[in-house]
Scaffold this motif. Structure first.
Motif, PDB file in Angstrom:
ATOM      1  N   ALA A  52       0.823  -1.213   0.000  1.00 24.51           N
ATOM      2  CA  ALA A  52       0.000   0.000   0.000  1.00 24.51           C
ATOM      3  C   ALA A  52       0.855   1.260   0.000  1.00 24.51           C
ATOM      4  O   ALA A  52       0.513   2.261  -0.649  1.00 24.51           O
ATOM      5  N   ARG A 164      -6.253  -3.586   7.852  1.00 24.94           N
ATOM      6  CA  ARG A 164      -6.459  -3.166   6.468  1.00 24.94           C
ATOM      7  C   ARG A 164      -7.218  -1.835   6.413  1.00 24.94           C
ATOM      8  O   ARG A 164      -6.859  -0.933   5.637  1.00 24.94           O
ATOM      9  N   GLU A 168      -5.870   1.759   4.946  1.00 23.83           N
ATOM     10  CA  GLU A 168      -6.621   2.526   3.943  1.00 23.83           C
ATOM     11  C   GLU A 168      -6.888   3.946   4.424  1.00 23.83           C
ATOM     12  O   GLU A 168      -6.801   4.903   3.640  1.00 23.83           O
ATOM     13  N   LYS A 171      -3.627   5.946   4.167  1.00 21.44           N
ATOM     14  CA  LYS A 171      -3.281   6.278   2.788  1.00 21.44           C
ATOM     15  C   LYS A 171      -4.212   7.339   2.233  1.00 21.44           C
ATOM     16  O   LYS A 171      -3.808   8.193   1.433  1.00 21.44           O
TER      17      LYS A 171
END
Length: 336
Positions: A52, A164, A168, A171
């Motif tokens: 990522a 996760r 996210e 980011k």
């Protein structure tokens, strides 16, 4: 809502730094991942984060820590740190340990012990003053290596799905500047209000689309714009009613928030589970020195000036020996 002169001055100072060409904040190529090969979640989440964020494979370190102990002794930790450091290049400015436990080295938080070195003096007097971090309130252009440091943080691994989601959020932070709220609560637990003297007054900061709310409340409820939340409570209620924005920082001043898997007080993990992107807590009884917890003014200033979550949190804690930093280190919602 009135416009804050102090906040405006803060942002003008920030703009001046940017105009002079300050060095950018922490970059993916400067971050190392440390993965515990004895923990399947650590392996899976570490790879999720690496992909990522585009972390170079040369910056990934594999170690083995069996049985997920909550605490290491100083000798165990010294061997672990030596193993990690031996595999890192000189360009690495920060380390993300991909696990929840271990999170303590005797009375020290593991992130403090890694970055500053294990502090036996603090363990002799846990309720006494600490030693000041060399990165406390460091200027925007100061890199950790200039202070002979590598910053560190934990990425919790209790749930792959929650990790996760955290990745996210981190980011997503910075793709746009949202209208956001900063909440600072003076609570009924008087002993936990020691940093309230640093809470900014309520007001608007239009340059950052931020509204500051400094309140005398035990909790906020139903807010959908939370970017900052700092309070003093052993347990913080109504977190499930809130919406934290990508990149949100949240922490509570209490003795054992950094006892991540403990049950005596609210774990700092609850902030991440509620939707925050980074947090902080202490692993042993610190007493209520404000210097052992994130300073609200510094947290605001450095984050609004574009620093990453790890740089912001490290710059905001004067005496972090007993503390542990958790979350996504690279989140930077105000970086331009």
């Amino acid at each position: 809502m009135r416009i804050l002169p102090s906040a405006l001055a803060l942002l003008l100072a920030a703009s001046g730094v940017q105009a002079q060409g300050a060095m950018p904040g922490l970059q993916p190529a400067q971050l190392a991942l440390v993965i515990n090969d004895d923990e399947p979640n650590s392996v899976e989440i570490g790879e999720l984060y690496r992909v990522a964020r585009g972390i170079p494979e040369r910056n990934v370190v594999h170690v083995r820590i069996p049985n997920r102990p909550r605490k290491l002794d100083s000798e165990q930790f010294a061997r672990l740190k030596q193993e990690i450091d031996a595999k890192l290049g000189p360009d690495v400015e920060a380390v993300l340990m991909v696990w929840t436990a271990p999170y303590a080295v005797e009375c020290n938080g593991i992130t403090a012990a890694y970055t500053l070195g294990f502090d036996p003096d603090q363990c002799a007097k846990p309720c006494g003053p600490g030693h000041q971090s060399a990165f406390f309130n460091a200027g925007p252009a100061v890199r950790p290596s200039e202070r002979q440091l590598r910053l560190s943080m934990l990425l919790p691994t209790e749930s792959v799905d929650q990790a996760r989601a955290l990745i996210e959020r981190g980011k997503a932070a910075g793709f746009r500047t949202p209208a956001a709220g900063a909440y600072f609560l003076v609570t009924s637990e008087a002993a936990r209000n020691s940093r309230a003297q640093f809470f900014p007054p309520s007001g608007a900061v239009p340059q950052r689309k931020l509204t500051i709310h400094t309140l005398r409340e035990d909790a906020i409820e139903g807010k959908r714009d939370v970017m900052f939340y700092q309070t003093g409570k052993a347990r913080v209620d109504k977190l499930d009613t809130l919406r934290f924005l990508p990149g949100a920082l949240a922490d509570h001043l209490t003795s054992f928030g950094g006892d991540l898997l403990g049950e005596g007080q609210m774990s700092s993990l609850r902030w991440l589970e509620a939707g925050a992107t980074a947090s902080y807590g202490t692993v042993s009884e610190p007493c209520n020195f404000w210097q052992k917890f994130p300073n609200p003014n510094l947290l605001l200033r450095h984050y609004l000036n574009g620093a990453s979550a790890i740089e912001t949190y490290w710059r905001s804690v004067a005496w972090p020996a007993q503390g542990v930093f958790i979350g996504d280190p690279l989140a930077a919602p105000y970086r331009r």
